[in-house]
Scaffold this motif. Structure first.
Motif, PDB file in Angstrom:
ATOM      1  N   ASP A 182       6.981  12.805  13.589  1.00 15.78           N
ATOM      2  CA  ASP A 182       6.477  12.228  14.603  1.00 15.78           C
ATOM      3  C   ASP A 182       6.685  12.939  15.980  1.00 15.78           C
ATOM      4  OD1 ASP A 182       8.956  11.433  15.576  1.00 15.78           O
ATOM      5  OD2 ASP A 182       8.642   9.202  15.099  1.00 15.78           O
ATOM      6  N   GLU A 183       6.155  12.501  16.891  1.00 16.65           N
ATOM      7  CA  GLU A 183       6.261  13.273  18.120  1.00 16.65           C
ATOM      8  C   GLU A 183       7.565  13.358  18.560  1.00 16.65           C
ATOM      9  OE1 GLU A 183       3.780  11.324  20.943  1.00 16.65           O
ATOM     10  OE2 GLU A 183       1.904  12.119  20.054  1.00 16.65           O
ATOM     11  N   PRO A 187      11.281  11.329  10.961  1.00 12.41           N
ATOM     12  CA  PRO A 187      10.280  11.019  10.004  1.00 12.41           C
ATOM     13  C   PRO A 187       9.625   9.794  10.139  1.00 12.41           C
ATOM     14  CG  PRO A 187      12.808  11.396   9.181  1.00 12.41           C
ATOM     15  CD  PRO A 187      12.678  11.463  10.876  1.00 12.41           C
ATOM     16  N   SER A 188       8.393   9.811   9.688  1.00  5.66           N
ATOM     17  CA  SER A 188       7.502   8.898   9.941  1.00  5.66           C
ATOM     18  C   SER A 188       7.462   7.777   8.794  1.00  5.66           C
ATOM     19  CB  SER A 188       6.035   9.432   9.912  1.00  5.66           C
ATOM     20  OG  SER A 188       5.059   8.428  10.318  1.00  5.66           O
ATOM     21  N   VAL A 189       8.079   6.545   9.138  1.00  7.28           N
ATOM     22  CA  VAL A 189       8.193   5.612   7.854  1.00  7.28           C
ATOM     23  C   VAL A 189       7.041   4.885   7.851  1.00  7.28           C
ATOM     24  CG1 VAL A 189       9.591   3.713   6.989  1.00  7.28           C
ATOM     25  CG2 VAL A 189      10.753   5.646   8.248  1.00  7.28           C
ATOM     26  N   TYR A 190       6.372   4.269   6.569  1.00  8.01           N
ATOM     27  CA  TYR A 190       5.425   3.581   6.456  1.00  8.01           C
ATOM     28  C   TYR A 190       5.642   2.376   5.186  1.00  8.01           C
ATOM     29  CZ  TYR A 190       3.701   6.009   2.180  1.00  8.01           C
ATOM     30  OH  TYR A 190       3.646   6.528   0.908  1.00  8.01           O
ATOM     31  N   LYS A 314      -4.050   9.951   6.550  1.00  7.69           N
ATOM     32  CA  LYS A 314      -3.911   9.135   7.849  1.00  7.69           C
ATOM     33  C   LYS A 314      -4.129  10.101   9.210  1.00  7.69           C
ATOM     34  CE  LYS A 314      -3.334   4.889   6.323  1.00  7.69           C
ATOM     35  NZ  LYS A 314      -4.216   3.718   6.906  1.00  7.69           N
ATOM     36  N   LYS A 315      -4.592   9.718  10.134  1.00  9.43           N
ATOM     37  CA  LYS A 315      -4.474  10.373  11.501  1.00  9.43           C
ATOM     38  C   LYS A 315      -3.518   9.644  12.186  1.00  9.43           C
ATOM     39  CE  LYS A 315      -6.775  13.782  13.629  1.00  9.43           C
ATOM     40  NZ  LYS A 315      -8.223  13.455  14.081  1.00  9.43           N
ATOM     41  N   ILE A 316      -2.259  10.654  12.546  1.00  8.20           N
ATOM     42  CA  ILE A 316      -1.485  10.245  13.207  1.00  8.20           C
ATOM     43  C   ILE A 316      -1.368  10.912  14.559  1.00  8.20           C
ATOM     44  CG2 ILE A 316       1.117   9.906  13.337  1.00  8.20           C
ATOM     45  CD1 ILE A 316      -0.146   8.241  11.330  1.00  8.20           C
ATOM     46  N   GLY A 317      -1.738  10.129  15.625  1.00  6.89           N
ATOM     47  CA  GLY A 317      -2.098  11.199  16.756  1.00  6.89           C
ATOM     48  C   GLY A 317      -3.378  12.186  16.724  1.00  6.89           C
ATOM     49  N   ASP A 318      -3.298  13.479  16.796  1.00  7.09           N
ATOM     50  CA  ASP A 318      -4.275  14.440  16.382  1.00  7.09           C
ATOM     51  C   ASP A 318      -3.725  15.148  15.075  1.00  7.09           C
ATOM     52  OD1 ASP A 318      -2.056  15.857  17.355  1.00  7.09           O
ATOM     53  OD2 ASP A 318      -3.298  17.137  18.930  1.00  7.09           O
ATOM     54  N   ARG A 319      -3.004  14.777  14.321  1.00  5.26           N
ATOM     55  CA  ARG A 319      -2.447  15.359  13.129  1.00  5.26           C
ATOM     56  C   ARG A 319      -2.623  14.649  11.751  1.00  5.26           C
ATOM     57  NH1 ARG A 319       3.530  16.538  13.198  1.00  5.26           N
ATOM     58  NH2 ARG A 319       3.532  14.775  14.564  1.00  5.26           N
TER      59      ARG A 319
END
Length: 378
Positions: A182-183, A187-190, A314-319
């Motif tokens: 992430d920014e 790590p991005s947990v879901y 998925k779109k996370i922010g602009d990525r």
């Protein structure tokens, strides 16, 4: 650095958090190896897919008929014997309602979705004629919703009559198969989807204790579908037919889209529309799945199957990020369901989903009328 090395280098507290919630690093590595190659093959059903046969879909018993009365008595007996648990899917954040915990959104003025489910639970216990009989309320939460829901429940959260359990988590990937950061560089947990329910419920110990007390049926419903209340007549219908799984479906209206029943290699299943083979006409399926399931507790406890984790961008922010999810309807691949067509109009409606603020405002009169008629307001 390989994905396996990236995962191994994660801080120990994060690794424990992941593994406590069903994360398996080798599985993520296997998924990463297929990125850009097999998305369509993974997501779509292989083999022969056909519309359901006309006699695959039964009609719910109609109130006032002898059949309805007979099934209702059977259902009331099961409630009175403490044989039924209500399991509500409460992991979602209301992203179209300001990204708050949906359970804590006011479905009616002064009454949240959670309040109304608690009211339903109290009403069910009042229906049970045997003193001390209760219908456990289990809420499957996510990391994002667990603490707010527990705080809202307060002393009612006793682990016996009311309990929460968390669904699984995993880590998002980049389209190239590395860990998505992430920014903040974390790590991005879901959460991996409501298909986590069988594994997460077993992990919690709630299902084992329910079976030890003589529990027989787990009624599963979406938090935001307040039409999907526990109905003794439908419960009795399910029990009288003797199959391990019943799924509620409703007629499609207008441009309705959604997952529903098909015949897959000759067997009844529930599947999502995006999993249908190329060329299959979704309009050939006249009903769709409401995500309300009545399942044998013993069958749920013994469920052993190879889950399909669908690949989702998925779109996370602009990525762009990639995550893998599983869907509860896939339990029908292991437990062939009976399909029960239920009403979606009027006081008998069993399908009142709420996805955003305009839909909630539009449905509030229906929700209030049904909540009053079914004892959800106390």
């Amino acid at each position: 650095m390989s994905l396996a090395q990236q995962i191994s280098a994660l801080p120990a507290p994060l690794l424990k958090r992941l593994h406590d919630r069903g994360f398996e690093a080798p599985r993520l590595a296997r998924w990463a190896a297929t990125l850009g190659v097999e998305r369509d093959a993974r997501n779509r059903l292989p083999g022969r897919v056909e519309p359901p046969a006309p006699d695959d879909i039964a009609a719910a018993p109609v109130e006032g008929t002898a059949e309805h009365g007979r099934h209702r008595e059977r259902g009331l007996a099961a409630l009175s014997a403490g044989e039924v648990a209500l399991c509500v899917l409460a992991g979602g954040m209301a992203t179209r309602m300001g990204s708050v915990v949906k359970a804590l959104v006011e479905a009616l003025p002064g009454r949240t979705f959670l309040d109304l489910r608690l009211g339903e639970n109290a009403h069910l216990e009042a229906l049970a004629s045997r003193p001390g009989a209760h219908v456990p309320l289990w809420l499957m939460t996510s990391e994002a919703t667990e603490r707010p829901i527990r705080d809202a429940l307060g002393p009612r959260l006793d682990g016996a009559r009311c309990a929460t359990f968390e669904q699984n988590v995993s880590l998002r990937l980049t389209p190239e198969g590395a860990l998505f950061l992430d920014e903040q560089g974390e790590p991005s947990v879901y959460a991996t989807g409501h298909g986590d329910l069988p594994d997460a419920l077993r992990r919690s110990g709630l299902l084992a204790r329910f079976l030890e007390r003589g529990g027989k049926t787990v009624w599963i419903a979406n938090l935001d579908n307040l039409g999907a209340t526990v109905d003794p007549a439908i419960l009795g219908w399910h029990l009288d037919h003797g199959d391990p799984l019943t799924v509620e479906v409703v007629d499609k209206v207008g441009a309705d889209r959604g997952g529903g029943p098909v015949r897959w290699n000759g067997k009844r299943i529930i599947t999502e529309e995006f999993r249908l083979p190329h060329g299959f006409d979704p309009g050939a399926v006249p009903v769709f799945n409401t995500n309300t399931f009545l399942v044998s507790a013993a069958a749920l406890d013994a469920l052993a199957m190879e889950w399909t984790y669908v690949e989702v961008e998925k779109k996370i922010g602009d990525r762009k990020a990639i995550q893998f999810e599983r869907l509860l309807g896939e339990i029908t691949a292991a437990l062939e369901p009976r399909l029960l067509r239920v009403p979606r109009e009027g006081l008998a409606s069993r399908f009142l989903p709420v996805k955003d603020v305009p839909e909630l405002e539009r449905r509030r009169p229906e929700i209030e009328a049904i909540a009053r008629a079914r004892g959800l307001l106390g």
